[in-house]
Write a protein that holds these residues in place. Structure first.
Motif, mmCIF file in Angstrom:
data_model
loop_
_atom_site.group_PDB
_atom_site.id
_atom_site.type_symbol
_atom_site.label_atom_id
_atom_site.label_comp_id
_atom_site.label_asym_id
_atom_site.label_seq_id
_atom_site.Cartn_x
_atom_site.Cartn_y
_atom_site.Cartn_z
ATOM 1 N N UNK A 112 -7.492 6.279 5.464
ATOM 2 C CA UNK A 112 -8.549 7.098 6.041
ATOM 3 C C UNK A 112 -8.841 6.617 7.460
ATOM 4 N N UNK A 136 -1.067 5.278 -4.677
ATOM 5 C CA UNK A 136 -2.005 4.345 -5.296
ATOM 6 C C UNK A 136 -3.452 4.725 -4.996
ATOM 7 N N UNK A 137 -3.632 5.606 -4.023
ATOM 8 C CA UNK A 137 -5.000 6.012 -3.703
ATOM 9 C C UNK A 137 -5.375 7.221 -4.541
ATOM 10 N N UNK A 168 -4.892 1.665 1.809
ATOM 11 C CA UNK A 168 -4.072 2.419 0.852
ATOM 12 C C UNK A 168 -4.180 3.916 1.147
ATOM 13 N N UNK A 169 -5.402 4.394 1.281
ATOM 14 C CA UNK A 169 -5.611 5.823 1.510
ATOM 15 C C UNK A 169 -5.508 6.233 2.965
ATOM 16 N N UNK A 226 -10.991 -1.449 1.247
ATOM 17 C CA UNK A 226 -9.563 -1.685 1.482
ATOM 18 C C UNK A 226 -8.758 -0.459 1.037
ATOM 19 N N UNK A 227 -9.118 0.068 -0.107
ATOM 20 C CA UNK A 227 -8.372 1.227 -0.607
ATOM 21 C C UNK A 227 -8.545 2.436 0.314
ATOM 22 N N UNK A 228 -9.763 2.654 0.760
ATOM 23 C CA UNK A 228 -9.976 3.781 1.677
ATOM 24 C C UNK A 228 -9.166 3.601 2.961
ATOM 25 N N UNK A 248 0.819 -1.217 0.000
ATOM 26 C CA UNK A 248 0.000 0.000 0.000
ATOM 27 C C UNK A 248 0.851 1.264 0.000
ATOM 28 N N UNK A 249 0.634 2.115 -0.973
ATOM 29 C CA UNK A 249 1.350 3.385 -1.073
ATOM 30 C C UNK A 249 0.321 4.489 -1.252
ATOM 31 N N UNK A 250 0.648 5.657 -0.702
ATOM 32 C CA UNK A 250 -0.305 6.764 -0.782
ATOM 33 C C UNK A 250 -0.645 7.097 -2.232
#
Lengths: 358, 299
Positions: free
Chosen positions: B203, A284-285, B200-201, B195-197, A280-282
């Protein structure tokens, strides 16, 4: 730390395939690495599982075609580049590296016998009279990360020095150029540097040379007679991208424009397989959409904005140097190069003929 | 003797080792039929144990005990442990449709009996495809509990759940409660976006919980979540919709944009069946032409 100290720290084991065991490069590398060996194996598959990791170097014979077309990307414009797989693998650790998703053999493999490569490139040049042959070794590995150790690029530079059509490009994120600076005739060889703002390189390109070091290496390369190229690839769209990338372009003002062979631009892109591999890398969001080739890219409008900005800044800094886009769609090319001031000539993008049996 | 049909006391069988007590499907046999003995015989393994072990039929045995039935027909199994387990799974008669709690029990049984995990018949019976039973079960057991529950309930598949590892449990609980209304594929897409929120993000959990409350209150939760995940794409869609509304609404001209605004050409489509209709369509096209810079700015 000298690059040889770096190699000794990085690589603990050295294998050589039987076919190249007697090659003079192999003995030289073993001595420089100060490792026992090399351990001779019939083929790279015989390297024991315990040693199949990034601490192992394998000197090998090339298999199959030694000169290939850059695979390009379906539905996207290819810059008609030819690739030589001299160094396969890389330990620079860039978070976005596509090789993470498809390379299934961890040791770095070096194809030490350059003779068939040289013959193949010469055959391509002969089959395409009057055409520029752009060929590079940086497709599946960094061209120069291991080159001070193996010194294979020197053999290529010297071999192509009198080939007026061949533009050999050595593409790197290191500053390992000094071993190439004493070659009296470098012909049309180009040393190319991937560039990213230091803020991005620090987090996403952990083991690469810093921006200052790369630019200093570019200056030394020019002084030694090379042309240079710069690759802004992957461009990562962070909040301050204009300032960060603009500042990098400003650093190029000191580079004599006539010594810049080309500049390429490519925004970050990835396959779904790579997306699952990248931790996960910033960055990628962000908002990525699936392009025609199945790769995820920024929204087209945003890519165009990035490219136009960088192209304009490059023109301010360097004048009309050739700028091209890497793996971009015709729609994006049209929007970025509608005035065609610095796009490469169309003939450059026409496919080259590759003779059979290379 | 293998396959021999005999009778055994229910009380004795209830005391036997529970090694093969693996399945949790509710027994649906009618009570009156059970009292008449109209049910399949239990499978009982007698070979290596001091006492017989019920290999298949624990649910049935318990129903019969509850009905005060004292003896039950049994079929003796003298095969080795691996074959006994295979028979037990076959007797359930639902290949590929076992719950994850049952698969976990089968894996535990295999470990207890020291069975090897290389029998393609077993994996075909359990999963309906070749797979390592122990590895598949380990993947499931390594999931955090809320994801295990989502997988066990069939709300999401194992692979999607694994990809969501790292999503805070509170978010998964809220998602699990709200996602029942969604189709399987929409749940999967929504989980991937969560998952992305979250991971990765990065939040804050509270912010994602508030977001989930909002999207589950929307008529189309997935679209609502997508709009949050892809706000700039949504804005392009909104501008395009506004353009269509302004210049083409009611004209009979259908305007289309390239998918995800990736490409260079817009499309128009219309039909007409009279001269005035055609004139109306042409006026619409002329309005589009006068304002098409607005469209091209979207690409």
């Amino acid at each position: 730390m000298s690059c040889f100290d770096y190699y000794r720290e990085r690589f603990q084991r050295f294998y050589a395939e039987q076919a190249v065991a007697e090659h003079p490069v192999v003995a030289r590398v073993a001595e420089r690495l100060a490792v026992e060996g090399p351990v001779i194996v019939e083929g790279r598959e015989e390297v024991p599982a315990a040693d199949r990791n990034e601490g192992t170097l394998v000197a090998a014979a090339a298999r199959g075609r030694v000169v290939n077309r850059c695979p390009g990307s379906h539905g996207h414009i290819c810059c008609n580049y030819l690739t030589i797989d001299l160094y396969a693998g890389c330990t620079l650790g860039c978070s976005y590296c596509i090789m993470q998703s498809y390379r299934n053999y961890a040791p770095m493999v070096v194809h030490v016998d350059t003779a068939p490569i040289i013959s193949a490139v010469q055959a391509v040049a002969a089959a395409n009279p009057g055409r520029r042959i752009r060929v590079g070794t940086g497709q599946i590995g960094d061209s120069l990360q291991l080159d001070p150790l193996f010194e294979l690029s020197r053999e290529l530079v010297e071999a192509f020095a009198d080939e007026p059509a061949v533009e050999l490009e050595l593409k790197t994120k290191t500053d390992f150029v000094d071993h190439l600076l004493g070659i009296p005739n470098v012909g049309r060889a180009i040393i190319a540097f991937s560039l990213n703002p230091p803020q991005i390189a620090a987090s996403e390109e952990p083991d690469t040379a810093g921006l200052e070091a790369r630019l200093a290496a570019a200056a030394r390369s020019i002084e030694a007679g090379y042309r240079v190229a710069f690759h802004f690839d992957p461009i990562i769209r962070v909040g301050a991208w204009r300032e960060w990338y603009g500042a990098v372009v400003d650093r190029l003002r000191r580079v004599p424009a006539e010594r810049v062979a080309w500049v390429s631009l490519g925004t970050v892109r990835f396959t779904s397989a790579l997306r699952e591999t990248i931790p996960p890398r910033a960055y990628m969001f962000d908002e990525f959409i699936v392009s025609r080739d199945g790769k995820m890219r920024y929204l087209q409008r945003e890519r165009v904005e990035l490219y136009r900005y960088l192209r304009a800044r490059l023109e301010e800094a360097l004048g009309p140097v050739p700028v091209y886009l890497c793996m971009e769609s015709p729609a994006v090319w049209r929007r970025v190069f509608s005035d065609s001031r610095s796009a490469p000539a169309g003939s450059l993008l026409a496919p080259l003929a590759l003779p059979a049996g290379l | 003797m293998a396959g021999e049909l005999t009778s055994a006391a229910v009380a004795m069988l209830l005391e036997s080792p529970r090694t093969f007590d693996l399945f949790s499907r509710e027994l649906e046999q009618d009570e009156a039929l059970l009292r008449r003995g109209l049910h399949p015989p239990l499978l009982v393994w007698w070979e290596h144990a001091e006492r017989p072990a019920v290999v298949w039929g624990w649910q049935l045995l318990q129903r019969l005990a509850a009905l005060d039935i004292v003896a039950v027909p049994v079929s003796l199994v003298n095969d080795d442990a691996a074959e006994a387990l295979e028979l037990a799974i076959r007797a359930e008669g639902r290949p590929g449709r076992f719950g994850w709690d049952e698969l976990s029990a089968v894996a535990a049984c295999m470990r207890e009996l020291g069975l090897e995990d290389n029998d393609p018949k077993l994996s075909a019976l359990l999963f309906g495809r070749p797979a390592s039973v122990l590895r598949e079960v380990r993947r499931y057991e390594e999931l955090p509990p809320p994801l295990q529950r989502l997988v066990a309930s069939g709300a999401v598949d194992l692979k999607s759940a694994e990809r969501a590892t790292g999503v805070p449990e509170a978010v998964l609980e809220r998602f699990g409660a709200g996602a029942e209304q969604l189709s399987f594929s929409r749940r999967r897409e929504m989980l991937a976006m969560l998952y992305e929120f979250c991971v990765v993000g990065r939040r804050e959990t509270e912010a994602v919980l508030a977001l989930l409350d909002e999207v589950f209150a929307a008529p189309d939760p997935l679209s609502a979540l997508r709009a949050h995940r892809y706000p700039r794409l949504r804005e392009l869609e909104r501008q395009f919709e506004a353009f269509c509304e302004c210049y083409a609404s009611g004209s009979g001209v259908e305007l289309s944009a390239p998918a995800k605004f990736e490409g260079s050409a817009f499309g128009v489509q219309f039909q007409f069946e009279s001269a005035p209709q055609l004139a109306r369509r042409i006026r619409c096209l002329q309005a589009i032409e006068r304002n098409c810079d607005e469209l091209f700015r979207l690409l």
